[in-house]
Design an enzyme around this catalytic site. Structure first.
Site, mmCIF file in Angstrom:
data_model
loop_
_atom_site.group_PDB
_atom_site.id
_atom_site.type_symbol
_atom_site.label_atom_id
_atom_site.label_comp_id
_atom_site.label_asym_id
_atom_site.label_seq_id
_atom_site.Cartn_x
_atom_site.Cartn_y
_atom_site.Cartn_z
ATOM 1 N N ASP A 1 -9.869 -6.530 -3.268
ATOM 2 C CA ASP A 1 -9.315 -5.168 -3.198
ATOM 3 C C ASP A 1 -9.727 -4.406 -4.449
ATOM 4 O OD1 ASP A 1 -7.882 -2.845 -3.006
ATOM 5 O OD2 ASP A 1 -5.907 -3.797 -2.870
ATOM 6 N N HIS B 1 -7.766 -5.425 0.781
ATOM 7 C CA HIS B 1 -6.567 -4.651 0.477
ATOM 8 C C HIS B 1 -5.362 -5.133 1.301
ATOM 9 C CE1 HIS B 1 -4.027 -1.423 -0.772
ATOM 10 N NE2 HIS B 1 -4.022 -0.839 0.419
ATOM 11 N N SER C 1 0.788 -1.226 0.000
ATOM 12 C CA SER C 1 0.000 0.000 0.000
ATOM 13 C C SER C 1 0.829 1.290 0.000
ATOM 14 C CB SER C 1 -0.950 -0.043 1.204
ATOM 15 O OG SER C 1 -1.985 0.891 1.063
#
Length: 210
Positions: free
Chosen positions: A161, A188, A110
């Site tokens: 995600d 995610h 991320s």
């Protein structure tokens, strides 16, 4: 065999103090060291609680998880760029130099893509392997940028995600020496949804490195 112990410490990077957690193998190993980064809602503590630090050390890897600037126990450190803007490649280079772990395998979920991507694309000789987990900033680089690097990569994302999974995959698949691991039913932060599958595939990938 005794479980690897996790030690805490700090390093100075560009005048900023960064916190890290480290687990080392019980015996000397030829396996590459692993640097673990994290997302915006997480920190090095995530990898401690999930057991990733312990499992990497037990498999022969020196594993270091840092708290990125402004987050976790590095909350007082100033980030070198705004969120979503690629950081200078020198940032991760300085981290690795300070920890004496070049070349390293880099795990990057991320938010941490803004740190890892500029580094791996500009300093591929210092990368043993790359494990991006739906990172941000993949659209900031070209197909040519990706195609120039040859280190092994394991592209990980959860099929649930909807924000960054497919987007990051579409860019990262331009890494020539890459494999894709889609975690079924995961979101995610897919490693949190299925830690067993995450650890199994991660260790298999790292164990295959020459």
């Amino acid at each position: 065999m005794a479980e690897p112990q996790v030690q805490n410490g700090t390093i100075s990077v560009s005048g900023q103090t960064l916190f890290f957690r480290e687990a080392v193998p019980a015996q000397n190993s030829l396996q590459p060291p692993v640097l673990l980064l994290h997302g915006i809602r997480f920190s090095s503590e995530t990898w401690l609680k999930l057991g990733t630090l312990h499992k990497l050390a037990a498999a022969g890897h020196r594993a270091v998880a840092i708290d990125l600037p402004g987050l976790g126990c590095s909350a007082n450190a100033q980030a070198p760029s705004q969120i979503g803007v690629p950081a200078p490649p020198s940032f991760i280079q300085d981290v690795l130099d300070s920890l004496n772990m070049v070349p390293a395998a880099i795990i990057s979920p991320s938010l941490s893509g803004m740190y890892s991507l500029p580094f791996i694309l500009n300093n591929p000789q210092n990368v043993a392997a790359y494990v991006p987990v739906a990172p941000i900033c993949t659209d900031k680089f070209t197909v040519q940028d990706y195609s120039r690097v040859q280190f092994p990569a394991l592209i990980v994302y959860g099929d649930g995600d909807e924000q960054l999974g497919e987007v990051s995959l579409n860019n990262l698949k331009n890494l020539p020496n890459s494999q894709v691991f889609c975690m079924k039913g995961a979101g995610h932060a897919c490693y949190l949804d299925d830690p067993d599958s995450w650890h199994s595939r991660l260790l298999e990938f790292l164990g295959s490195l020459k």
